[in-house]
Design a protein around this motif. Sequence first.
Motif, mmCIF file in Angstrom:
data_model
loop_
_atom_site.group_PDB
_atom_site.id
_atom_site.type_symbol
_atom_site.label_atom_id
_atom_site.label_comp_id
_atom_site.label_asym_id
_atom_site.label_seq_id
_atom_site.Cartn_x
_atom_site.Cartn_y
_atom_site.Cartn_z
ATOM 1 N N GLU A 155 5.187 -16.887 -23.575
ATOM 2 C CA GLU A 155 6.061 -15.979 -24.312
ATOM 3 C C GLU A 155 6.813 -16.800 -25.344
ATOM 4 O O GLU A 155 7.536 -17.737 -24.998
ATOM 5 N N GLY A 160 10.813 -18.573 -22.784
ATOM 6 C CA GLY A 160 9.409 -18.727 -22.456
ATOM 7 C C GLY A 160 8.858 -20.111 -22.771
ATOM 8 O O GLY A 160 7.854 -20.532 -22.186
ATOM 9 N N GLY A 232 2.676 -14.835 -30.633
ATOM 10 C CA GLY A 232 4.024 -14.364 -30.917
ATOM 11 C C GLY A 232 4.138 -13.770 -32.314
ATOM 12 O O GLY A 232 3.153 -13.584 -33.023
#
Length: 286
Positions: A155, A160, A232
């Motif tokens: 993440e 993350g 991302g």
Amino acid sequence: MGRIGRAIVNCIAAGVAVTLLSPGAHAVDLPAQVTVPSFWDPAHRMEKPDLSEVRAVRILVEAENPPFAFVGADGLPTGFSIELARAICVELDVPCTVQTLRWDLLPSGIESDLGDAIIGSLAVSADSRARFDFSNRFLTRPARFVVRNKGPELEMIPEGLAGKRIAVQRGTAHEAYLRAFFPGSVLHTYETADAARTALKNGDVEALFEDGLNASLWLNGSTSENCCRFAGAPFTEARYFGEGLTVAVAPGNDRLREAFDFALARIQQNGTFREIFLRYFPVSFY
């Protein structure tokens, strides 16, 4: 003949001479899972400025800056900025010339009356705003995380990536951003972007953080060996990564600045911008 082909023909007919002189964005998702940026409100209709007294528009573009400008196989300049300039000329319906110059000569190109506008190569800053006026932006250069295709799912947020090894080029805005907002990550800094990419490809780090545009060219090229992918969302903070690419004109030339805004909005709305973007950035950095 496609729209771009017609555009080039129309530009030549209008007198285009190509010489070699040495706010927030939203994304448009395409069926092929490629994301193209848009900085224009599709509901906003702009009026075309009166250019009846304009004899010609002389556009300057940085030379030898692929994929924005480079010499093609036919010996003529081509690239994203060149094609964008030609598409703008078609929308403005005025005679245009598109001329390439070395980057260091571009600012004086307007000030010495060699050209009327510069596409894309001047960073928007306090210093440049004192010398030029700028159109709305047509592109930004967001930062992106890149990970290995066979690596673990991560993440891409500070929590993350806590404790994760991240490659970044030393002394860049990207390093500064990571140190400010990802303090829990373990930064591995490298002298060059290529060295940072190699570290990711070899598995020495879990992620790479760099300029998304340059990363997209690497991912689409042979040296990446299809090792990696974006992960991302893009990071677009202007303080670190700039305000984006625009068209620069002489201070006070509001009519020409508004004309470029009109043309940029039109090519976004009619799909020409998407066509040009995908030709040069098949791996989108958004």
